[in-house]
Design a protein around this motif. Sequence first.
Motif, PDB file in Angstrom:
ATOM      1  N   VAL A  78     -82.821 -19.879-117.380  1.00  0.00           N
ATOM      2  CA  VAL A  78     -82.556 -19.935-115.940  1.00  0.00           C
ATOM      3  C   VAL A  78     -81.279 -19.145-115.663  1.00  0.00           C
ATOM      4  CG1 VAL A  78     -82.080 -21.402-113.959  1.00  0.00           C
ATOM      5  CG2 VAL A  78     -83.654 -22.191-115.755  1.00  0.00           C
ATOM      6  N   THR A  79     -81.381 -18.150-114.799  1.00  0.00           N
ATOM      7  CA  THR A  79     -80.248 -17.287-114.484  1.00  0.00           C
ATOM      8  C   THR A  79     -79.844 -17.453-113.037  1.00  0.00           C
ATOM      9  OG1 THR A  79     -81.013 -15.640-116.087  1.00  0.00           O
ATOM     10  CG2 THR A  79     -79.414 -14.909-114.452  1.00  0.00           C
ATOM     11  N   GLN A  80     -78.570 -17.743-112.821  1.00  0.00           N
ATOM     12  CA  GLN A  80     -78.041 -17.907-111.462  1.00  0.00           C
ATOM     13  C   GLN A  80     -77.005 -16.822-111.163  1.00  0.00           C
ATOM     14  OE1 GLN A  80     -77.596 -22.654-111.860  1.00  0.00           O
ATOM     15  NE2 GLN A  80     -76.917 -21.833-109.899  1.00  0.00           N
ATOM     16  N   THR A  81     -77.079 -16.293-109.952  1.00  0.00           N
ATOM     17  CA  THR A  81     -76.056 -15.354-109.486  1.00  0.00           C
ATOM     18  C   THR A  81     -75.728 -15.639-108.029  1.00  0.00           C
ATOM     19  OG1 THR A  81     -77.791 -13.759-108.885  1.00  0.00           O
ATOM     20  CG2 THR A  81     -76.745 -13.503-111.049  1.00  0.00           C
ATOM     21  N   PRO A  82     -74.466 -15.419-107.606  1.00  0.00           N
ATOM     22  CA  PRO A  82     -73.309 -15.089-108.447  1.00  0.00           C
ATOM     23  C   PRO A  82     -72.777 -16.323-109.174  1.00  0.00           C
ATOM     24  CG  PRO A  82     -72.591 -15.424-106.193  1.00  0.00           C
ATOM     25  CD  PRO A  82     -74.099 -15.594-106.184  1.00  0.00           C
ATOM     26  N   LYS A  83     -71.787 -16.151-110.015  1.00  0.00           N
ATOM     27  CA  LYS A  83     -71.139 -17.284-110.691  1.00  0.00           C
ATOM     28  C   LYS A  83     -70.071 -17.912-109.805  1.00  0.00           C
ATOM     29  CE  LYS A  83     -71.903 -15.710-115.419  1.00  0.00           C
ATOM     30  NZ  LYS A  83     -73.014 -16.654-115.578  1.00  0.00           N
ATOM     31  N   PHE A  84     -69.418 -17.112-109.016  1.00  0.00           N
ATOM     32  CA  PHE A  84     -68.370 -17.599-108.129  1.00  0.00           C
ATOM     33  C   PHE A  84     -68.493 -16.889-106.787  1.00  0.00           C
ATOM     34  CE2 PHE A  84     -66.076 -19.599-111.537  1.00  0.00           C
ATOM     35  CZ  PHE A  84     -66.280 -18.777-112.625  1.00  0.00           C
ATOM     36  N   ARG A  85     -68.118 -17.606-105.705  1.00  0.00           N
ATOM     37  CA  ARG A  85     -68.122 -16.961-104.406  1.00  0.00           C
ATOM     38  C   ARG A  85     -67.226 -17.750-103.474  1.00  0.00           C
ATOM     39  NH1 ARG A  85     -71.873 -13.655-101.473  1.00  0.00           N
ATOM     40  NH2 ARG A  85     -70.660 -12.920 -99.678  1.00  0.00           N
ATOM     41  N   ILE A  86     -66.479 -17.008-102.645  1.00  0.00           N
ATOM     42  CA  ILE A  86     -65.685 -17.622-101.591  1.00  0.00           C
ATOM     43  C   ILE A  86     -66.235 -17.145-100.256  1.00  0.00           C
ATOM     44  CG2 ILE A  86     -63.398 -17.846-100.555  1.00  0.00           C
ATOM     45  CD1 ILE A  86     -62.216 -17.386-103.330  1.00  0.00           C
ATOM     46  N   LEU A  87     -66.514 -18.076 -99.366  1.00  0.00           N
ATOM     47  CA  LEU A  87     -67.030 -17.741 -98.047  1.00  0.00           C
ATOM     48  C   LEU A  87     -66.096 -18.270 -96.965  1.00  0.00           C
ATOM     49  CD1 LEU A  87     -70.849 -18.652 -98.102  1.00  0.00           C
ATOM     50  CD2 LEU A  87     -69.832 -16.385 -98.211  1.00  0.00           C
ATOM     51  N   LYS A  88     -66.151 -17.624 -95.825  1.00  0.00           N
ATOM     52  CA  LYS A  88     -65.467 -18.162 -94.657  1.00  0.00           C
ATOM     53  C   LYS A  88     -66.427 -19.056 -93.878  1.00  0.00           C
ATOM     54  CE  LYS A  88     -62.327 -14.242 -94.135  1.00  0.00           C
ATOM     55  NZ  LYS A  88     -61.857 -13.147 -93.245  1.00  0.00           N
ATOM     56  N   ILE A  89     -65.875 -20.001 -93.161  1.00  0.00           N
ATOM     57  CA  ILE A  89     -66.688 -20.900 -92.336  1.00  0.00           C
ATOM     58  C   ILE A  89     -67.567 -20.061 -91.399  1.00  0.00           C
ATOM     59  CG2 ILE A  89     -66.618 -22.663 -90.533  1.00  0.00           C
ATOM     60  CD1 ILE A  89     -63.979 -23.623 -91.780  1.00  0.00           C
ATOM     61  N   GLY A  90     -68.845 -20.410 -91.346  1.00  0.00           N
ATOM     62  CA  GLY A  90     -69.778 -19.727 -90.463  1.00  0.00           C
ATOM     63  C   GLY A  90     -70.514 -18.565 -91.093  1.00  0.00           C
ATOM     64  N   GLN A  91     -70.044 -18.094 -92.251  1.00  0.00           N
ATOM     65  CA  GLN A  91     -70.753 -17.015 -92.924  1.00  0.00           C
ATOM     66  C   GLN A  91     -72.034 -17.541 -93.559  1.00  0.00           C
ATOM     67  OE1 GLN A  91     -67.675 -15.338 -95.575  1.00  0.00           O
ATOM     68  NE2 GLN A  91     -67.673 -13.521 -94.268  1.00  0.00           N
ATOM     69  N   SER A  92     -72.900 -16.621 -93.928  1.00  0.00           N
ATOM     70  CA  SER A  92     -74.130 -17.008 -94.605  1.00  0.00           C
ATOM     71  C   SER A  92     -74.203 -16.305 -95.959  1.00  0.00           C
ATOM     72  CB  SER A  92     -75.344 -16.639 -93.764  1.00  0.00           C
ATOM     73  OG  SER A  92     -75.407 -15.241 -93.568  1.00  0.00           O
ATOM     74  N   MET A  93     -74.984 -16.875 -96.858  1.00  0.00           N
ATOM     75  CA  MET A  93     -75.205 -16.237 -98.154  1.00  0.00           C
ATOM     76  C   MET A  93     -76.429 -16.851 -98.825  1.00  0.00           C
ATOM     77  SD  MET A  93     -72.699 -17.610-101.162  1.00  0.00           S
ATOM     78  CE  MET A  93     -73.643 -16.617-102.317  1.00  0.00           C
ATOM     79  N   THR A  94     -76.905 -16.134 -99.821  1.00  0.00           N
ATOM     80  CA  THR A  94     -78.045 -16.604-100.605  1.00  0.00           C
ATOM     81  C   THR A  94     -77.636 -16.727-102.059  1.00  0.00           C
ATOM     82  OG1 THR A  94     -79.650 -15.574 -99.117  1.00  0.00           O
ATOM     83  CG2 THR A  94     -80.403 -16.132-101.333  1.00  0.00           C
ATOM     84  N   LEU A  95     -77.863 -17.883-102.637  1.00  0.00           N
ATOM     85  CA  LEU A  95     -77.668 -18.095-104.065  1.00  0.00           C
ATOM     86  C   LEU A  95     -78.991 -17.790-104.764  1.00  0.00           C
ATOM     87  CD1 LEU A  95     -75.488 -19.869-102.594  1.00  0.00           C
ATOM     88  CD2 LEU A  95     -75.547 -21.348-104.591  1.00  0.00           C
ATOM     89  N   GLN A  96     -78.903 -16.949-105.776  1.00  0.00           N
ATOM     90  CA  GLN A  96     -80.118 -16.523-106.452  1.00  0.00           C
ATOM     91  C   GLN A  96     -80.370 -17.366-107.703  1.00  0.00           C
ATOM     92  OE1 GLN A  96     -82.125 -14.397-105.106  1.00  0.00           O
ATOM     93  NE2 GLN A  96     -80.777 -13.473-103.577  1.00  0.00           N
ATOM     94  N   CYS A  97     -81.639 -17.600-107.972  1.00  0.00           N
ATOM     95  CA  CYS A  97     -82.052 -18.316-109.177  1.00  0.00           C
ATOM     96  C   CYS A  97     -83.354 -17.698-109.671  1.00  0.00           C
ATOM     97  CB  CYS A  97     -82.253 -19.794-108.897  1.00  0.00           C
ATOM     98  SG  CYS A  97     -82.907 -20.708-110.317  1.00  0.00           S
ATOM     99  N   ALA A  98     -83.390 -17.383-110.955  1.00  0.00           N
ATOM    100  CA  ALA A  98     -84.596 -16.830-111.560  1.00  0.00           C
ATOM    101  C   ALA A  98     -84.805 -17.464-112.927  1.00  0.00           C
ATOM    102  CB  ALA A  98     -84.486 -15.313-111.698  1.00  0.00           C
ATOM    103  N   GLN A  99     -86.075 -17.733-113.246  1.00  0.00           N
ATOM    104  CA  GLN A  99     -86.391 -18.269-114.580  1.00  0.00           C
ATOM    105  C   GLN A  99     -87.534 -17.445-115.181  1.00  0.00           C
ATOM    106  OE1 GLN A  99     -89.440 -20.038-115.280  1.00  0.00           O
ATOM    107  NE2 GLN A  99     -90.174 -20.324-113.165  1.00  0.00           N
TER     108      GLN A  99
END
Lengths: 113, 114
Positions: B4-25
């Motif tokens: 199982v691979t997750q990316t990114p390992k670390f992330r800093i976001l500001k309030i209200g921003q959006s992002m996607t955490l990836q996961c692949a197996q």
Amino acid sequence: GDSVTQMEGPVTLSEEAFLTINCTYTATGYPSLFWYVQYPGEGLQLLLKATKADDKGSNKGFEATYRKETTSFHLEKGSVQVSDSAVYFCALSSSGSARQLTFGSGTQLTVLP
Amino acid sequence: NAGVTQTPKFRILKIGQSMTLQCAQDMNHNYMYWYRQDPGMGLKLIYYSVGAGITDKGEVPNGYNVSRSTTEDFPLRLELAAPSQTSVYFCASSTQGDSNQPQHFGDGTRLSIL
């Protein structure tokens, strides 16, 4: 619903000491029981499992016995090593279709040389 | 064998921003899960999937969305990041079968919302 109650941590032991981490559960039906270990900066790894009453799971010197009468799955090791320092999670898997895991809160173990 | 691979390992976001955490197996597992781990707490299930095209809510789904267009991938999306979503996120997978099959975990994504 299902729940897992785990011994409060942190636990600090000297090398070669005996380890017990208590775990009790509440569940309907006949869950499978697991111990997972999490080393610093890593994901959880399966340590051992038991799928029915009186089963004993074992791995790397760790053991746990599925006790239905006391709804417990205590983790034991006779002689801990510094390399055993980690967080240990007790978990159960319900018999539902999604095989969801319910986790205890984790127990931090530190073994001193 | 990546598992199982997750990316990114670390992330800093500001309030209200959006992002996607990836996961692949790469184990051809049907079941996939997203958990969050807060300090001193066990893991809590956010969403899970029993196969491509099928997703369902876990214990703490509010503020998150998921999709499962392929067997291999199970991304987790935060639309409007909030400080309460600061946590470590773990993706896991397991094979279809009895409930005694263990889940395989990725190494996690540490997310901070400031």
